[in-house]
Motif scaffolding. Sequence first.
Motif, PDB file in Angstrom:
ATOM      1  N   ASP A 224     115.241 -29.915   6.864  1.00 53.98           N
ATOM      2  CA  ASP A 224     114.413 -30.480   5.853  1.00 53.98           C
ATOM      3  C   ASP A 224     114.007 -31.789   5.961  1.00 53.98           C
ATOM      4  OD1 ASP A 224     113.619 -27.785   5.096  1.00 53.98           O
ATOM      5  OD2 ASP A 224     114.856 -27.830   3.465  1.00 53.98           O
ATOM      6  N   MET A 226     114.327 -33.492   9.074  1.00 53.71           N
ATOM      7  CA  MET A 226     114.142 -34.077  10.377  1.00 53.71           C
ATOM      8  C   MET A 226     112.893 -34.144  10.772  1.00 53.71           C
ATOM      9  SD  MET A 226     115.356 -30.941  12.634  1.00 53.71           S
ATOM     10  CE  MET A 226     114.365 -29.545  12.697  1.00 53.71           C
ATOM     11  N   ASP A 229     108.260 -32.975  15.460  1.00 53.80           N
ATOM     12  CA  ASP A 229     107.692 -33.359  16.674  1.00 53.80           C
ATOM     13  C   ASP A 229     108.147 -34.696  17.166  1.00 53.80           C
ATOM     14  OD1 ASP A 229     105.413 -31.998  18.168  1.00 53.80           O
ATOM     15  OD2 ASP A 229     104.849 -31.578  16.063  1.00 53.80           O
ATOM     16  N   GLN A 230     108.699 -34.536  18.352  1.00 58.55           N
ATOM     17  CA  GLN A 230     109.141 -35.822  18.647  1.00 58.55           C
ATOM     18  C   GLN A 230     108.699 -36.128  20.334  1.00 58.55           C
ATOM     19  OE1 GLN A 230     113.381 -35.715  18.974  1.00 58.55           O
ATOM     20  NE2 GLN A 230     113.607 -33.358  18.893  1.00 58.55           N
ATOM     21  N   THR A 231     108.930 -37.212  20.882  1.00 51.60           N
ATOM     22  CA  THR A 231     108.681 -37.461  22.316  1.00 51.60           C
ATOM     23  C   THR A 231     109.963 -37.189  23.147  1.00 51.60           C
ATOM     24  OG1 THR A 231     107.230 -39.299  21.649  1.00 51.60           O
ATOM     25  CG2 THR A 231     107.683 -39.168  23.924  1.00 51.60           C
ATOM     26  N   ARG A 245     105.661 -44.917  26.704  1.00 50.73           N
ATOM     27  CA  ARG A 245     105.750 -43.976  25.452  1.00 50.73           C
ATOM     28  C   ARG A 245     106.474 -44.863  24.316  1.00 50.73           C
ATOM     29  NH1 ARG A 245     104.866 -38.324  27.199  1.00 50.73           N
ATOM     30  NH2 ARG A 245     103.647 -38.757  29.243  1.00 50.73           N
ATOM     31  N   TYR A 249     104.309 -45.079  20.944  1.00 48.54           N
ATOM     32  CA  TYR A 249     104.570 -44.327  19.717  1.00 48.54           C
ATOM     33  C   TYR A 249     105.580 -45.180  19.002  1.00 48.54           C
ATOM     34  CZ  TYR A 249     102.272 -40.652  22.232  1.00 48.54           C
ATOM     35  OH  TYR A 249     101.287 -39.988  22.695  1.00 48.54           O
TER      36      TYR A 249
ATOM     37  N   ARG B   9     106.615 -35.713   4.712  1.00 47.07           N
ATOM     38  CA  ARG B   9     107.001 -36.488   6.038  1.00 47.07           C
ATOM     39  C   ARG B   9     107.331 -35.188   6.915  1.00 47.07           C
ATOM     40  NH1 ARG B   9     111.292 -39.541   5.275  1.00 47.07           N
ATOM     41  NH2 ARG B   9     112.273 -37.800   6.085  1.00 47.07           N
ATOM     42  N   VAL B  10     108.027 -34.416   6.517  1.00 45.84           N
ATOM     43  CA  VAL B  10     108.409 -33.316   7.179  1.00 45.84           C
ATOM     44  C   VAL B  10     107.314 -32.382   7.951  1.00 45.84           C
ATOM     45  CG1 VAL B  10     109.836 -31.068   6.973  1.00 45.84           C
ATOM     46  CG2 VAL B  10     110.503 -33.079   5.894  1.00 45.84           C
ATOM     47  N   THR B  13     103.304 -33.509  11.518  1.00 45.94           N
ATOM     48  CA  THR B  13     103.845 -33.391  12.733  1.00 45.94           C
ATOM     49  C   THR B  13     103.033 -33.528  13.965  1.00 45.94           C
ATOM     50  OG1 THR B  13     103.322 -31.043  12.568  1.00 45.94           O
ATOM     51  CG2 THR B  13     105.368 -31.449  11.969  1.00 45.94           C
ATOM     52  N   PRO B  14     102.980 -34.793  14.266  1.00 47.76           N
ATOM     53  CA  PRO B  14     101.903 -35.094  15.135  1.00 47.76           C
ATOM     54  C   PRO B  14     102.528 -34.950  16.482  1.00 47.76           C
ATOM     55  CG  PRO B  14     103.040 -37.100  14.343  1.00 47.76           C
ATOM     56  CD  PRO B  14     103.511 -35.962  13.560  1.00 47.76           C
ATOM     57  N   LEU B  15     101.659 -34.457  17.413  1.00 47.53           N
ATOM     58  CA  LEU B  15     101.665 -34.096  18.878  1.00 47.53           C
ATOM     59  C   LEU B  15     101.794 -35.557  19.577  1.00 47.53           C
ATOM     60  CD1 LEU B  15      99.174 -31.657  20.103  1.00 47.53           C
ATOM     61  CD2 LEU B  15     101.529 -31.810  20.959  1.00 47.53           C
ATOM     62  N   GLN B  16     103.035 -35.925  20.561  1.00 50.92           N
ATOM     63  CA  GLN B  16     103.203 -37.124  20.952  1.00 50.92           C
ATOM     64  C   GLN B  16     103.017 -37.034  22.492  1.00 50.92           C
ATOM     65  OE1 GLN B  16     106.737 -39.236  19.518  1.00 50.92           O
ATOM     66  NE2 GLN B  16     105.768 -39.146  17.428  1.00 50.92           N
ATOM     67  N   GLY B  17     101.667 -36.870  22.940  1.00 45.96           N
ATOM     68  CA  GLY B  17     101.484 -37.081  24.100  1.00 45.96           C
ATOM     69  C   GLY B  17     101.923 -35.765  24.977  1.00 45.96           C
ATOM     70  N   GLU B  18     102.023 -34.540  24.298  1.00 45.93           N
ATOM     71  CA  GLU B  18     102.583 -33.560  25.181  1.00 45.93           C
ATOM     72  C   GLU B  18     101.507 -32.461  25.417  1.00 45.93           C
ATOM     73  OE1 GLU B  18     105.423 -33.834  26.858  1.00 45.93           O
ATOM     74  OE2 GLU B  18     105.643 -35.616  26.048  1.00 45.93           O
ATOM     75  N   HIS B  56      98.595 -37.798  17.505  1.00 45.09           N
ATOM     76  CA  HIS B  56      99.179 -38.872  16.976  1.00 45.09           C
ATOM     77  C   HIS B  56      98.314 -39.876  16.455  1.00 45.09           C
ATOM     78  CE1 HIS B  56     102.061 -42.365  16.670  1.00 45.09           C
ATOM     79  NE2 HIS B  56     103.098 -41.315  16.429  1.00 45.09           N
TER      80      HIS B  56
END
Lengths: 472, 472
Positions: A224, A226, A229-231, A245, A249, B9-10, B13-18, B56
């Motif tokens: 809850d 974290m 979506d992460q690179t 990147r 970002y 914030r949780v 969930t932006p997409l990061q270039g994927e 993003h």
Amino acid sequence: MAETDLDERVFETPLQGEGEQFDEENRLKPEFIRQVRESLRDDNEDSTYDLVEPLHPADIADLFELFDRDDRSVLAAAITDLMSGEVIAELNDYVREDMLESLPPEAVASIVEQLETDDAVQLIEDLDLTDQRAILAEVEPEDRAAIENALAYPEETAGRLMQRELVAVPESMNVGDLIDYLRREDQLITDFWEIFVVDHRFHPVGSCQLSWILRTPRDIALTDVMKRDQTLIPVDMDQEEVALRFQKYALISAAVVDESGRLVGQITVDDMVHIISEEAGEDALLMSGAGEGDINEPLRDAYSARVRWLIANLGTAVVASAIIAFFGAAIEQLVALAVLMPIVASIGGNAGTQTMAVTIRAIAMNQLTRSNTKRILLRELKVAIMNGVTVAILIGIATALLFTPELGAVIAAAMVVNIVISGLAGVLVPVAFERMGQDPAVASSVFVTMITDSMGFFAFLGLAVAAGLAGM
Amino acid sequence: MAETDLDERVFETPLQGEGEQFDEENRLKPEFIRQVRESLRDDNEDSTYDLVEPLHPADIADLFELFDRDDRSVLAAAITDLMSGEVIAELNDYVREDMLESLPPEAVASIVEQLETDDAVQLIEDLDLTDQRAILAEVEPEDRAAIENALAYPEETAGRLMQRELVAVPESMNVGDLIDYLRREDQLITDFWEIFVVDHRFHPVGSCQLSWILRTPRDIALTDVMKRDQTLIPVDMDQEEVALRFQKYALISAAVVDESGRLVGQITVDDMVHIISEEAGEDALLMSGAGEGDINEPLRDAYSARVRWLIANLGTAVVASAIIAFFGAAIEQLVALAVLMPIVASIGGNAGTQTMAVTIRAIAMNQLTRSNTKRILLRELKVAIMNGVTVAILIGIATALLFTPELGAVIAAAMVVNIVISGLAGVLVPVAFERMGQDPAVASSVFVTMITDSMGFFAFLGLAVAAGLAGM
């Protein structure tokens, strides 16, 4: 490796560029360098040690670089205790390689063991294979495996850059579990900026900034807190891509995953800033044909990188010469043509370099893509016409006054033609190289110069003949 | 401002270039741009929103930059909800300025209030004073004071770059107190990487990485965990200097202090990476005389930046021309001189640019100081002699075969002379400008070019006359 004892860390208090040893731009003062050199010459190891001891490892590395090659080993011998892995890691690549080659493998191995994998790899990757093997044989098996593993990835990829040491925890943890785990496990690294949450296959499912954890009550689940979506950085991604990147970002750290999606390491921004600066700064060097362009590069490497380019340019200069030779008879009749022709070529060359520099930077920053190439080309064409007309008026009037109005008209027309062609070449040549998968910073200059020189001479001499100012 | 609710914030969930919108280099695909453009043309706001929503903020900013100027406002109107402060902050300076000028002050003010001070300042600092005042009048008093305060510092200094939001705690706290404080205070920022420990005068006495705090038991005093020595950034430090400190000491964040030593803000590395990249990349643009060199720069600015430089070079080209004119009679007798003379000038120019690029980079990276200038000059002289001899042999033999052995000897000698002079000029000119407090990247090219061109013609034509190949 690289676990720092907490108590020890508190008393490690390096000066960070604030002392009297530094000038206002944070460079070591010449007087300080002279003091160190003199105390070395007097064989006074204690005083040398006292001088160097307050410096930050990055500044000790600078000190070595400012010393002449022969004096470096004398300095190293005088301050062995201060020659930490961190100092070695901060050294310029060429200076480091040179120093490591003079040390026995055991000494290098003990430096390697102080470092995190990424720094250890950077340290030995440039050595030749025999040296690498001799050093690795002296390293603890566990560290050796990690380094060999990293060396198996191609140079300048994420696999080489990453550090294997990271904090990864299961999805089932809550904030309290995590804090207890971090306090309990004394084998963990000390410096990290995010923790990675992984599933049972060790695939990353999210990441948590430490500030989020510190601001959240113990009973909240990590899932809850974290960010999902992460690179994710694939191990084989080129370092230039990784750098982009991180910039785009605004990353502080990022998970590196293998082909199957397993978390295998992390890359942190403090390692990327060097690469961001290197990649951004190298274009000026590449465009000028200066190769690596490092002042510590061995002479023979600097020579071979640069002379290759000069010879390529000799070829383009010969093409331009051939064009002049073709108009030899015209020049014989009107020597003013020889006097004026370099002006047209030179200003065209400048205009071409300007446009090329802008285009190459935009390509490097991913700002110039297929979607806007036409717009940028049009824009550069407009700038070129405006520049061409301005310069043409100036040189046209001056030439009309000093020579003849006819010659003024010819040089003005040639100038517009050459600047417009230069502007187009300055965009199209780098874009073409980029589409062919070549680095535009390396390959473009030679072509743009050839075009601007040849067209400069051709336009001016050709127009002069066409206008009847001289025969052929 | 800029407090994010944790729960919210949780789910951001932006997409990061994927995603499928990206090519392998993380650039938005032309097909995706076309899709968005078409859905805008069809006036289909829902479909436009659905297309853009997964991106993003940094990628939404890229999308705007790839659009033509006229289409940008249409896009902005279609996706108002997605036009967060973060998107605006990520936009290229010129594109942002252009967009903000078209919005009413209230709209800009509400964007400003979403941002941290540093981003808010960056957003309005380039607008003209009347616009700034109109916007600030609409901003909450507290935020307005913070922004006006930042704007009072000169451009490109730490005071402009820093964010005022930070976590500072007294020396008396232990780890447990700190964690309780962070959980309790809901007005604190969410994203931070270090906390600053201050004395009763609010002077920083140390800093703590969050990972150290998380790894330490609650009853340990912060003064036993923190690092006492830290890089303190004075508010008036130039951003280039700040960037170099971040690189050199691998900083993640740093405290900014005013003249009295009070903690007034912090700078974080994610803001510095842009500046590091900009400062490293701008030298190629400055050396070519392309000014800012941004593809989004208005046409008139690009014209005026570049034409100034072309006119300066016109001056240097005229000097070179005058030297040719001086040898006019010789050229009339031997037209081969006119054919060959540009080769000597051109290769000399290249060799000079190579050395200059290397020198300027070394100065920018603080690698070249008074302590090693003589060594570097000697090194460049050696490279120049090696390059000069190699090129001279090649062009000498070719000329001897195509023209006469005498002319071959003359051009070879002139080439060595010019390449050596170029090498010396390539070091000495930038070093001289640096010592005079001028940016060597801006000023050096014009002088180095003048020297290499003039000396190229003078050496070749002069030697030819001296050797009796032609009279004057």
